[in-house]
Write a protein that holds these residues in place. Structure first.
Motif, PDB file in Angstrom:
ATOM      1  N   ALA A   1      -0.961  -5.216  -4.107  1.00 20.92           N
ATOM      2  CA  ALA A   1      -2.009  -5.496  -3.118  1.00 20.92           C
ATOM      3  C   ALA A   1      -3.239  -6.078  -3.781  1.00 20.92           C
ATOM      4  O   ALA A   1      -3.843  -7.019  -3.269  1.00 20.92           O
TER       5      ALA A   1
ATOM      6  N   ARG B   1      -4.455   5.284   2.953  1.00 19.19           N
ATOM      7  CA  ARG B   1      -3.729   4.187   2.323  1.00 19.19           C
ATOM      8  C   ARG B   1      -4.371   3.866   0.979  1.00 19.19           C
ATOM      9  O   ARG B   1      -5.586   3.761   0.872  1.00 19.19           O
ATOM     10  N   TYR B   2      -3.522   3.677  -0.037  1.00 22.28           N
ATOM     11  CA  TYR B   2      -3.988   3.345  -1.379  1.00 22.28           C
ATOM     12  C   TYR B   2      -3.340   2.030  -1.803  1.00 22.28           C
ATOM     13  O   TYR B   2      -2.114   1.897  -1.758  1.00 22.28           O
ATOM     14  N   PRO B   3      -4.143   1.046  -2.215  1.00 21.04           N
ATOM     15  CA  PRO B   3      -3.555  -0.230  -2.628  1.00 21.04           C
ATOM     16  C   PRO B   3      -2.775  -0.076  -3.932  1.00 21.04           C
ATOM     17  O   PRO B   3      -3.221   0.585  -4.860  1.00 21.04           O
ATOM     18  N   LYS B   4      -1.616  -0.708  -3.961  1.00 22.50           N
ATOM     19  CA  LYS B   4      -0.818  -0.765  -5.186  1.00 22.50           C
ATOM     20  C   LYS B   4      -1.277  -1.985  -5.985  1.00 22.50           C
ATOM     21  O   LYS B   4      -2.069  -2.808  -5.514  1.00 22.50           O
TER      22      LYS B   4
ATOM     23  N   TYR C   1       0.834  -1.205   0.000  1.00 20.94           N
ATOM     24  CA  TYR C   1       0.000   0.000   0.000  1.00 20.94           C
ATOM     25  C   TYR C   1       0.863   1.247   0.000  1.00 20.94           C
ATOM     26  O   TYR C   1       1.927   1.277   0.611  1.00 20.94           O
TER      27      TYR C   1
END
Length: 68
Positions: free
Chosen positions: A64, A58-61, A47
Protein backbone atom coordinates in the motif's frame (compact mmCIF):
# COMPACT_ATOMS: atom_id res chain seq x y z
CA UNK A 1 2.87 -8.11 -3.71
CA UNK A 2 5.03 -5.09 -4.59
CA UNK A 3 6.74 -7.02 -7.39
CA UNK A 4 3.38 -8.14 -8.77
CA UNK A 5 1.96 -4.61 -8.72
CA UNK A 6 5.09 -3.20 -10.34
CA UNK A 7 5.03 -5.80 -13.11
CA UNK A 8 1.31 -5.44 -13.74
CA UNK A 9 1.34 -1.64 -13.82
CA UNK A 10 4.35 -1.80 -16.15
CA UNK A 11 2.37 -4.08 -18.46
CA UNK A 12 -0.60 -1.71 -18.38
CA UNK A 13 1.70 1.19 -19.29
CA UNK A 14 3.16 -0.81 -22.16
CA UNK A 15 -0.35 -1.61 -23.41
CA UNK A 16 -1.33 2.09 -23.25
CA UNK A 17 1.77 3.05 -25.20
CA UNK A 18 0.80 0.40 -27.78
CA UNK A 19 -2.63 1.97 -28.24
CA UNK A 20 -4.81 0.36 -25.57
CA UNK A 21 -7.77 2.51 -24.54
CA UNK A 22 -7.14 1.90 -20.84
CA UNK A 23 -8.99 4.33 -18.59
CA UNK A 24 -8.36 2.97 -15.13
CA UNK A 25 -6.70 0.35 -12.98
CA UNK A 26 -8.01 -1.53 -9.95
CA UNK A 27 -5.83 -3.40 -7.49
CA UNK A 28 -8.66 -5.81 -6.71
CA UNK A 29 -7.69 -9.22 -7.95
CA UNK A 30 -8.71 -12.84 -8.03
CA UNK A 31 -6.66 -13.21 -4.85
CA UNK A 32 -9.36 -11.24 -3.02
CA UNK A 33 -11.78 -14.07 -3.83
CA UNK A 34 -9.42 -16.50 -2.10
CA UNK A 35 -9.53 -14.27 0.99
CA UNK A 36 -13.31 -14.53 1.00
CA UNK A 37 -13.25 -18.30 0.55
CA UNK A 38 -10.69 -18.68 3.32
CA UNK A 39 -12.89 -16.81 5.77
CA UNK A 40 -10.41 -13.93 5.88
CA UNK A 41 -7.80 -16.16 7.55
CA UNK A 42 -5.35 -15.13 4.83
CA UNK A 43 -4.68 -11.59 3.69
CA UNK A 44 -3.68 -10.63 0.15
CA UNK A 45 -4.80 -6.99 -0.05
CA UNK A 46 -2.98 -3.73 0.34
CA UNK A 47 -4.18 -3.33 3.93
CA UNK A 48 -4.27 -5.59 6.94
CA UNK A 49 -7.57 -5.37 8.81
CA UNK A 50 -7.57 -6.19 12.52
CA UNK A 51 -10.66 -8.40 12.53
CA UNK A 52 -10.36 -8.91 16.29
CA UNK A 53 -10.45 -5.21 17.11
CA UNK A 54 -13.74 -3.46 17.82
CA UNK A 55 -13.09 -0.78 15.19
CA UNK A 56 -11.69 -3.12 12.50
CA UNK A 57 -8.61 -0.92 12.23
CA UNK A 58 -6.85 -1.00 8.86
CA UNK A 59 -3.05 -1.00 8.65
CA UNK A 60 -1.25 -0.33 5.36
CA UNK A 61 1.11 -3.05 4.19
CA UNK A 62 4.35 -2.33 2.31
CA UNK A 63 2.47 -2.78 -0.94
CA UNK A 64 0.00 0.00 0.00
CA UNK A 65 2.84 2.38 0.80
CA UNK A 66 4.57 1.51 -2.48
CA UNK A 67 1.34 1.89 -4.47
CA UNK A 68 0.65 5.31 -2.96
Amino acid sequence: MVKSLNAYIGSVLEAIRSGSDTRGYFTWSILDVFELQDGYESSFGLYYVDLDGPDLTRYPKLSAKWYA
